[in-house]
Scaffold this motif. Structure first.
Motif, PDB file in Angstrom:
ATOM      1  N   ASP A   1      62.910  38.527  67.935  1.00 45.25           N
ATOM      2  CA  ASP A   1      63.337  40.274  68.028  1.00 45.25           C
ATOM      3  C   ASP A   1      63.268  40.722  67.199  1.00 45.25           C
ATOM      4  O   ASP A   1      62.777  42.115  67.669  1.00 45.25           O
ATOM      5  CB  ASP A   1      64.330  40.040  69.166  1.00 45.25           C
ATOM      6  CG  ASP A   1      64.650  41.740  69.790  1.00 45.25           C
ATOM      7  OD1 ASP A   1      65.409  42.774  69.655  1.00 45.25           O
ATOM      8  OD2 ASP A   1      63.702  42.523  69.862  1.00 45.25           O
ATOM      9  N   LEU A   2      63.484  40.304  65.964  1.00 43.25           N
ATOM     10  CA  LEU A   2      63.906  41.047  64.944  1.00 43.25           C
ATOM     11  C   LEU A   2      62.689  41.215  64.693  1.00 43.25           C
ATOM     12  O   LEU A   2      61.652  42.163  63.649  1.00 43.25           O
ATOM     13  CB  LEU A   2      64.504  40.737  63.594  1.00 43.25           C
ATOM     14  CG  LEU A   2      66.149  40.905  64.042  1.00 43.25           C
ATOM     15  CD1 LEU A   2      67.016  39.567  62.889  1.00 43.25           C
ATOM     16  CD2 LEU A   2      66.190  42.457  64.222  1.00 43.25           C
ATOM     17  N   LYS A   3      61.672  40.100  64.126  1.00 40.41           N
ATOM     18  CA  LYS A   3      60.283  39.718  63.604  1.00 40.41           C
ATOM     19  C   LYS A   3      59.139  40.329  64.754  1.00 40.41           C
ATOM     20  O   LYS A   3      58.569  41.528  63.936  1.00 40.41           O
ATOM     21  CB  LYS A   3      59.489  38.500  64.089  1.00 40.41           C
ATOM     22  CG  LYS A   3      60.285  37.623  62.966  1.00 40.41           C
ATOM     23  CD  LYS A   3      60.305  35.955  62.969  1.00 40.41           C
ATOM     24  CE  LYS A   3      59.111  35.688  63.053  1.00 40.41           C
ATOM     25  NZ  LYS A   3      58.008  34.466  62.999  1.00 40.41           N
ATOM     26  N   ILE A   4      59.328  40.949  65.960  1.00 39.05           N
ATOM     27  CA  ILE A   4      59.185  41.663  66.824  1.00 39.05           C
ATOM     28  C   ILE A   4      58.865  43.305  66.287  1.00 39.05           C
ATOM     29  O   ILE A   4      58.064  43.919  66.609  1.00 39.05           O
ATOM     30  CB  ILE A   4      59.068  41.779  68.134  1.00 39.05           C
ATOM     31  CG1 ILE A   4      59.153  40.271  68.751  1.00 39.05           C
ATOM     32  CG2 ILE A   4      58.714  42.469  69.035  1.00 39.05           C
ATOM     33  CD1 ILE A   4      59.837  39.558  69.852  1.00 39.05           C
ATOM     34  N   VAL A   5      60.624  43.545  66.420  1.00 39.73           N
ATOM     35  CA  VAL A   5      60.492  45.239  65.958  1.00 39.73           C
ATOM     36  C   VAL A   5      59.751  45.312  64.514  1.00 39.73           C
ATOM     37  O   VAL A   5      58.913  46.395  64.265  1.00 39.73           O
ATOM     38  CB  VAL A   5      61.788  45.378  65.630  1.00 39.73           C
ATOM     39  CG1 VAL A   5      61.769  46.756  64.623  1.00 39.73           C
ATOM     40  CG2 VAL A   5      62.379  45.362  66.796  1.00 39.73           C
ATOM     41  N   HIS A   6      60.133  44.503  63.522  1.00 38.09           N
ATOM     42  CA  HIS A   6      59.597  44.456  61.640  1.00 38.09           C
ATOM     43  C   HIS A   6      57.992  44.786  61.993  1.00 38.09           C
ATOM     44  O   HIS A   6      57.167  45.766  61.816  1.00 38.09           O
ATOM     45  CB  HIS A   6      59.797  43.666  61.493  1.00 38.09           C
ATOM     46  CG  HIS A   6      58.589  43.072  59.825  1.00 38.09           C
ATOM     47  ND1 HIS A   6      58.982  44.487  59.057  1.00 38.09           N
ATOM     48  CD2 HIS A   6      57.883  42.804  59.748  1.00 38.09           C
ATOM     49  CE1 HIS A   6      58.566  44.327  57.681  1.00 38.09           C
ATOM     50  NE2 HIS A   6      57.547  43.403  58.545  1.00 38.09           N
ATOM     51  N   ARG A   7      57.338  44.077  63.007  1.00 35.74           N
ATOM     52  CA  ARG A   7      55.609  44.234  63.112  1.00 35.74           C
ATOM     53  C   ARG A   7      55.202  45.098  64.295  1.00 35.74           C
ATOM     54  O   ARG A   7      54.171  46.001  64.778  1.00 35.74           O
ATOM     55  CB  ARG A   7      55.478  43.226  63.976  1.00 35.74           C
ATOM     56  CG  ARG A   7      55.817  41.872  63.166  1.00 35.74           C
ATOM     57  CD  ARG A   7      55.083  40.390  63.602  1.00 35.74           C
ATOM     58  NE  ARG A   7      54.992  39.436  63.107  1.00 35.74           N
ATOM     59  CZ  ARG A   7      54.500  38.492  63.029  1.00 35.74           C
ATOM     60  NH1 ARG A   7      54.284  37.650  63.522  1.00 35.74           N
ATOM     61  NH2 ARG A   7      54.318  37.215  62.382  1.00 35.74           N
ATOM     62  N   LYS A   8      56.129  46.072  64.457  1.00 39.19           N
ATOM     63  CA  LYS A   8      56.084  47.454  65.855  1.00 39.19           C
ATOM     64  C   LYS A   8      55.239  46.283  66.914  1.00 39.19           C
ATOM     65  O   LYS A   8      54.453  47.538  67.880  1.00 39.19           O
ATOM     66  CB  LYS A   8      55.297  48.267  65.022  1.00 39.19           C
ATOM     67  CG  LYS A   8      56.256  48.305  64.103  1.00 39.19           C
ATOM     68  CD  LYS A   8      54.955  50.164  62.846  1.00 39.19           C
ATOM     69  CE  LYS A   8      56.190  50.552  62.336  1.00 39.19           C
ATOM     70  NZ  LYS A   8      55.909  51.156  60.919  1.00 39.19           N
TER      71      LYS A   8
ATOM     72  N   LEU B   1      47.695  41.202  67.440  1.00 39.25           N
ATOM     73  CA  LEU B   1      48.254  40.337  66.044  1.00 39.25           C
ATOM     74  C   LEU B   1      47.375  39.790  65.635  1.00 39.25           C
ATOM     75  O   LEU B   1      47.882  39.339  64.673  1.00 39.25           O
ATOM     76  CB  LEU B   1      49.494  39.217  67.585  1.00 39.25           C
ATOM     77  CG  LEU B   1      50.013  38.305  66.476  1.00 39.25           C
ATOM     78  CD1 LEU B   1      51.455  38.566  66.140  1.00 39.25           C
ATOM     79  CD2 LEU B   1      50.774  37.396  67.735  1.00 39.25           C
ATOM     80  N   SER B   2      46.064  39.502  65.814  1.00 40.17           N
ATOM     81  CA  SER B   2      45.371  38.337  65.138  1.00 40.17           C
ATOM     82  C   SER B   2      44.912  39.611  63.624  1.00 40.17           C
ATOM     83  O   SER B   2      44.298  38.833  62.439  1.00 40.17           O
ATOM     84  CB  SER B   2      43.749  38.090  66.023  1.00 40.17           C
ATOM     85  OG  SER B   2      44.199  36.855  66.768  1.00 40.17           O
ATOM     86  N   ASN B   3      44.354  40.728  64.186  1.00 32.17           N
ATOM     87  CA  ASN B   3      44.523  42.008  62.761  1.00 32.17           C
ATOM     88  C   ASN B   3      45.749  42.555  62.385  1.00 32.17           C
ATOM     89  O   ASN B   3      44.935  42.846  61.282  1.00 32.17           O
ATOM     90  CB  ASN B   3      43.347  42.628  63.597  1.00 32.17           C
ATOM     91  CG  ASN B   3      42.437  42.237  64.458  1.00 32.17           C
ATOM     92  OD1 ASN B   3      41.258  41.567  64.768  1.00 32.17           O
ATOM     93  ND2 ASN B   3      41.864  42.598  65.618  1.00 32.17           N
ATOM     94  N   LEU B   4      46.195  41.979  62.308  1.00 29.80           N
ATOM     95  CA  LEU B   4      47.367  42.182  61.248  1.00 29.80           C
ATOM     96  C   LEU B   4      47.629  41.692  59.907  1.00 29.80           C
ATOM     97  O   LEU B   4      47.117  40.542  59.995  1.00 29.80           O
ATOM     98  CB  LEU B   4      49.134  41.831  62.111  1.00 29.80           C
ATOM     99  CG  LEU B   4      49.609  42.541  63.323  1.00 29.80           C
ATOM    100  CD1 LEU B   4      51.298  41.888  63.714  1.00 29.80           C
ATOM    101  CD2 LEU B   4      49.913  43.591  63.212  1.00 29.80           C
ATOM    102  N   GLY B   5      48.205  42.871  59.206  1.00 30.99           N
ATOM    103  CA  GLY B   5      47.458  42.030  57.645  1.00 30.99           C
ATOM    104  C   GLY B   5      45.380  42.508  57.622  1.00 30.99           C
ATOM    105  O   GLY B   5      45.189  41.685  56.167  1.00 30.99           O
ATOM    106  N   ALA B   6      45.249  42.454  58.321  1.00 27.69           N
ATOM    107  CA  ALA B   6      43.065  41.844  57.896  1.00 27.69           C
ATOM    108  C   ALA B   6      42.675  43.687  57.913  1.00 27.69           C
ATOM    109  O   ALA B   6      42.932  44.530  57.566  1.00 27.69           O
ATOM    110  CB  ALA B   6      42.834  41.693  58.956  1.00 27.69           C
TER     111      ALA B   6
END
Length: 214
Positions: free
Chosen positions: A8-15, A123-128
């Motif tokens: 859940d913390l990872k989800i919040v961090h990734r918005k 999700l795949s495009n995060l940081g791209a």
């Protein structure tokens, strides 16, 4: 796989939204878990004992190579002890923020497919980083000109299109070779003249090889 709080913390961090994490959890409709690798699941069940692939492990669904919404149905019912249910799976129907989406996906596969595709792409495009920023489409690429149509006669003897005349020097050379082989300006060589020469040379080679080996 970690516990739900960690996830859940990872989800919040990734918005990512609750809807997106429920949709992404639906990917568990495929595959299986092996206790020797993750610490979760049974070593083997009636659904995994024969493979395909290396047998063993515990799957979340009966048909664990088929992508559909059966994950949500099976997690909701929890009637089959041979199907895996992790804490992060069970919470989808316990937490009010997740349950509304899990219930929806259990009855509407098309909605699940749509939301999963969008969440997976995000999700795949995060940081791209894209260049250009807006990306590109193959439809925007310049058209490639059609290749030239091959016409055999264009490259054959006697072709009229794009035919290049021989130079006078080349004509003189060919005429000299023709005369040296026994031809004359007013009499063409017989059709089998060159064949006779080839046969004669071949016979000489065979005789030389024969007598040379004696």
């Amino acid at each position: 796989m970690g516990d739900w709080m960690h996830l859940d913390l990872k989800i919040v961090h990734r918005k990512e939204s609750s809807q997106e994490i429920v949709a992404l959890s639906g990917a568990h409709t495929l595959g299986r878990s092996r206790p020797d690798r993750s610490g979760w699941g049974k070593p083997e069940t009636k659904y995994t004992k024969d493979g395909p692939g290396a047998p063993g492990g515990q799957s979340w669904t009966v048909e664990w190579l088929k992508f559909d919404n059966s994950y949500f149905k099976d997690i909701k019912e929890q009637r089959d002890q041979d199907l895996l249910v992790l804490p992060t799976d069970a919470v989808l129907f316990e937490d009010p923020g997740f349950k509304v989406y899990a219930e929806k996906y259990a009855v509407d596969q098309d909605v699940f497919f749509k939301d999963y595709a969008e969440a997976h792409a995000k999700l795949s495009n995060l940081g791209a980083k894209f260049d250009p920023v807006d990306g590109f489409s193959l439809a925007d690429a310049p058209e490639t000109p059609a290749p030239e149509k091959f016409v055999a006669t264009k490259y054959s003897y006697g072709a009229t299109e794009d035919k290049k005349e021989l130079s006078e020097a080349m004509k003189a050379k060919m005429r000299a070779e023709y005369l040296a082989l026994g031809g004359s300006p007013n009499k063409p060589l017989q059709s089998n003249y060159f064949l006779n020469i080839i046969i004669f040379v071949a016979v000489l080679a065979v005789l030389a090889s024969f007598f040379g080996g004696i």
